[in-house]
Design an enzyme around this catalytic site. Structure first.
Site, PDB file in Angstrom:
ATOM      1  N   CYS A 246       0.876  -1.180   0.000  1.00 51.11           N
ATOM      2  CA  CYS A 246       0.000   0.000   0.000  1.00 51.11           C
ATOM      3  C   CYS A 246       0.912   1.228   0.000  1.00 51.11           C
ATOM      4  O   CYS A 246       2.040   1.164  -0.451  1.00 51.11           O
ATOM      5  CB  CYS A 246      -1.003  -0.027   1.151  1.00 51.11           C
ATOM      6  SG  CYS A 246      -0.309   0.175   2.803  1.00 51.11           S
TER       7      CYS A 246
ATOM      8  N   ARG B  24      -3.473  -0.579   5.501  1.00 54.99           N
ATOM      9  CA  ARG B  24      -4.063  -1.615   4.656  1.00 54.99           C
ATOM     10  C   ARG B  24      -3.179  -2.838   4.467  1.00 54.99           C
ATOM     11  O   ARG B  24      -3.625  -3.964   4.710  1.00 54.99           O
ATOM     12  CB  ARG B  24      -4.415  -1.021   3.279  1.00 54.99           C
ATOM     13  CG  ARG B  24      -5.580  -0.058   3.319  1.00 54.99           C
ATOM     14  CD  ARG B  24      -5.751   0.676   1.994  1.00 54.99           C
ATOM     15  NE  ARG B  24      -4.640   1.608   1.773  1.00 54.99           N
ATOM     16  CZ  ARG B  24      -4.491   2.336   0.674  1.00 54.99           C
ATOM     17  NH1 ARG B  24      -5.363   2.244  -0.316  1.00 54.99           N
ATOM     18  NH2 ARG B  24      -3.469   3.175   0.552  1.00 54.99           N
TER      19      ARG B  24
ATOM     20  N   ASP C  67      -7.705   4.274   1.035  1.00 57.65           N
ATOM     21  CA  ASP C  67      -6.864   4.431   2.220  1.00 57.65           C
ATOM     22  C   ASP C  67      -7.690   4.964   3.387  1.00 57.65           C
ATOM     23  O   ASP C  67      -8.268   6.048   3.289  1.00 57.65           O
ATOM     24  CB  ASP C  67      -5.738   5.413   1.884  1.00 57.65           C
ATOM     25  CG  ASP C  67      -4.635   5.429   2.925  1.00 57.65           C
ATOM     26  OD1 ASP C  67      -4.804   4.798   3.986  1.00 57.65           O
ATOM     27  OD2 ASP C  67      -3.602   6.070   2.671  1.00 57.65           O
TER      28      ASP C  67
END
Length: 140
Positions: A7, A13, A113
């Site tokens: 990520c 994440r 996000d």
């Protein structure tokens, strides 16, 4: 096989996806990294909290920056969104052909996000990550 989850900062994440995958796979070596990682930072506090409710422990996680070596040793690289895919392909052309979006089998959508967003938002994102992981399991 070696699986790398990527990520942006490697504190929300990808650490969650890595840890959730570890619970659901056998014989797969897992790691995670960020394209602009917050190196040596702990996982985001909200991520730690929301993950812990799901039985996933992120307390030991520290942010890792993606490197050519990590790319080279990975058989499969899973990213969260189109931007990650583009940036990875530009910087590491050898990642082509083994890099896919985590939600490839869920309409190839982007997993947004949750950084600095609410607990509720984190929950929605982590639901998506878990659903996406389940679609990859038959392929691992």
């Amino acid at each position: 096989s070696n699986l790398l989850v990527v990520c942006t900062g490697n504190i929300c994440r990808s650490p969650f996806a890595e840890a959730a995958l570890k619970r659901k796979t056998v014989g797969v070596s897992l790691s995670s990294a960020g394209l602009s990682a917050l190196v040596d930072h702990s996982a985001d506090p909200t991520a730690v909290l929301v993950a812990s409710r799901r039985g996933v422990d992120l307390t030991e996680h520290t942010g890792t920056q993606i490197t050519r070596a990590l790319i080279g040793q990975s058989d499969l690289i899973l990213v969260m969104d189109d931007d990650h895919l583009d940036r990875l392909h530009k910087k590491y052309p050898d990642a082509r052909g083994k890099t896919f979006k985590l939600a490839k089998f869920l309409g190839n959508k982007n997993i947004v996000d949750p950084y600095l967003k609410s607990e509720y938002f984190f929950d929605l994102v982590f639901d998506e990550i878990e659903a996406a992981i389940d679609t990859w399991l038959p392929h691992l």
